[in-house]
Design an enzyme around this catalytic site. Structure first.
Site, PDB file in Angstrom:
ATOM      1  N   ASP A 101      53.998  36.654  39.174  1.00 55.78           N
ATOM      2  CA  ASP A 101      52.545  36.758  39.206  1.00 55.78           C
ATOM      3  C   ASP A 101      52.226  37.063  40.670  1.00 55.78           C
ATOM      4  OD1 ASP A 101      49.853  36.382  39.471  1.00 55.78           O
ATOM      5  OD2 ASP A 101      49.763  34.604  38.201  1.00 55.78           O
ATOM      6  N   HIS A 102      51.865  38.320  40.942  1.00 53.00           N
ATOM      7  CA  HIS A 102      51.773  38.722  42.350  1.00 53.00           C
ATOM      8  C   HIS A 102      50.719  37.940  43.124  1.00 53.00           C
ATOM      9  CE1 HIS A 102      48.729  41.347  40.565  1.00 53.00           C
ATOM     10  NE2 HIS A 102      48.151  41.307  41.733  1.00 53.00           N
ATOM     11  N   HIS A 133      46.659  34.451  36.804  1.00 53.25           N
ATOM     12  CA  HIS A 133      46.209  34.237  38.183  1.00 53.25           C
ATOM     13  C   HIS A 133      45.291  33.017  38.315  1.00 53.25           C
ATOM     14  CE1 HIS A 133      47.740  38.205  38.299  1.00 53.25           C
ATOM     15  NE2 HIS A 133      46.635  38.841  37.981  1.00 53.25           N
TER      16      HIS A 133
END
Ligand code: NAD
Length: 486
Positions: A182-183, A245
């Site tokens: 999950d960047h 996120h």
């Protein structure tokens, strides 16, 4: 980023080597890690996709990707780096191609002395993840050294499909070798949440339900769905932004203090919190959740007019809601979130609203602590002080901000996270047990909205380039609460 290790031997296979993610993020990030010596002599990258590219063509693409990303590069470094890239035309649904892939990986392992280490990166449409994992297992693509897999988002589209995918992946990979990326967890200010909370005695002592009134997480996008309408129709804002996120951010904000900063301790603290996640009931969903779709204007399309979007679509481009836990330092404290497309500006921020009591000066502002994630990287605390010339109280900001020079040097989230995969640090990746809880929550909301769809002809339409639907101003538990950013 610490230069913790150097020259890690590995053969990396990128499924989706001709795709957008590989081009814009993976190749430039790998180049930076190469420049720092983390991968250097003993590595090779196999890019695979369906297109009939050659090694030379892939190398040209990698070269272009580097020059599009960085203004200053040493051309000798680029030349040496791209020589480590190989291309294999491969349809991931074709079993025979895995045999060629296995042979190429072994050949390169011998050539580069990669010690049997393999890193597989799924940079493809999620519907292929399970197929790839199954074939890696059936065709025994794993090497004799470490075998790690990076899985892109979205990981499933509900709990059942996420479980199925997880089962397929765990046939060939142990949980500790699965890196669900999950960047957002690679972003500077997200990585700053733990140091902020746990190294400042001042914040530590007030980070609890006695002092915090509520927390607000806003991930606002200026853009609409652009060309991604087809994908978005199967997802919506809740699945696209909240399931991953927003939940990761909330978990970092509300988890108890970990024993230390090792991956094991951090995941334990997260799990302890998530065990107490309240799955919303109908009453909570009715009162504290809102969804909407951006309407059109004289100059812009409504969501329903976008390419590949159904003209009667009820997919939400905006979602707001409330998350609560029964345990942890913030037990019972409302954590509100909102995310959506076509906001007035692109902005990702967290507002922590502290309680306040009566003062000899009458009513004053509360101390809000704001963490700005995008586009600036900064933290500020609102404090009260005296007006200089008149009587009364004014509000000022104490700011912690990165300089432009520091901002320019911040590694991209992908670079940080790839680094972590190479050095086997899973702190900033999502464990299955976390994901399972997130999906339980999301499924509950989705099911409620789906049921509601049968009774309504359309969902709330909000004006583009403002703050989303006005109905989201009513999701609070008490009339004294409101959005801090607006
Ligand atoms: P993309 O469509 O640009 O690339 C897909 C790749 O898969 C291409 O290389 C294509 O040739 C290949 N492919 C398709 N079908 C194939 C088949 N049957 N066999 C072999 N190869 C095949 O997609 P993308 O934008 O690069 O996204 C990849 C993944 O990364 C997705 O899961 C996406 O959600 C995720 N992701 C992308 C971004 C981004 O910025 N692009 C950001 C975050 C997450």
């Amino acid at each position: 980023m610490d230069k913790m290790a150097s020259n890690i031997p590995v053969i990396m296979v990128i499924f989706g080597g001709s795709g957008d993610l590989a081009h814009r993020k993976l190749y430039p990030s790998l180049f930076n890690l190469y420049r720092q010596g983390l991968i250097h002599d003993n590595f090779a990258v196999i890019g695979t996709a369906r297109r009939p590219w050659t090694n030379e063509y892939l190398r040209e693409q990698v070269n272009d990707a580097i020059h599009e990303t960085f203004t200053e590069v040493n051309e000798n470094d680029v030349k040496n780096f791209v020589e480590h890239f190989y291309y294999l035309s491969h349809d991931v649904t074709n079993v025979e191609h895995y045999v060629s892939l296995k042979e190429l990986a072994q050949e390169l392992d011998d050539r580069y002395s990669a010690q049997g280490n393999r890193l597989f990166y799924m940079a493809m449409a999620p519907r292929f993840f399970g197929t790839i994992a199954t074939h890696i297992n059936d065709q025994k693509l794993n090497g004799t050294g470490f075998n790690r897999i990076v899985v892109e988002k979205p990981f499933g589209r509900d709990l059942a499909s996420a479980k199925e995918l997880n089962e397929q992946i765990t046939t060939s990979f142990a949980e500790e070798d699965i890196f669900r990326i999950d960047h957002y967890l690679g972003k500077e200010m997200i990585q700053n949440i733990m140091p902020l909370r746990f190294t400042n005695p001042l914040f530590k002592s007030v980070w609890d339900k006695e002092h915090i009134k509520n927390i607000q997480v806003t991930l606002a996008e200026r853009l609409g769905v652009e060309a991604r309408g087809g994908y978005y129709e199967t997802s919506g804002a809740l699945r696209d932004m909240v399931q991953n996120h927003i939940f990761q951010i909330i978990t970092l904000l509300a988890m108890p203090e970990p024993r230390d900063i090792s991956a094991t301790s951090v995941h334990q603290a997260k799990q302890e919190l998530l065990d107490s996640l309240i799955i919303p009931d109908e009453e909570m969903l009715k009162q504290h959740f809102v969804r909407g779709q951006y309407a059109g204007s004289d100059t812009t399309f409504a969501y329903r007019q976008e390419p590949n979007v159904a003209s009667d679509s009820k997919t939400e481009t905006y979602a707001a809601g409330e998350v609560k836990f029964t345990a942890g330092p913030l037990a019972g404290v409302p954590i509100y979130f909102r995310t959506g497309k076509e906001f007035k500006e692109k902005k990702s921020r967290i507002d922590i609203v502290f309680k306040h009591s009566s003062t000899p000066y009458g009513s004053v502002h509360s101390n809000n602590l704001t963490i700005e994630i995008d586009p600036r990287n900064r933290i500020y605390l609102r404090i009260n002080g005296k007006n200089i010339f008149e009587s009364g109280i004014r509000e000022e900001k104490l700011t912690y901000a990165l300089t432009d020079e520091e901002m320019a040097k911040i590694p991209d989230g992908y670079e940080r996270l790839l680094h972590d995969v190479f050095v086997n640090d899973s702190t900033n990746f999502t464990h299955w047990s976390e994901l399972e809880r997130y999906w339980q929550f999301i499924d509950k909301v989705e099911n409620y909205w789906e049921k509601e769809n049968q009774d309504i002809s359309e969902i709330i339409q909000y004006p583009p380039y403002r703050m989303g639907p006005k109905e989201a101003n009513q999701i609070f538990e008490s009339p004294t609460e409101h959005w801090i950013y607006g």
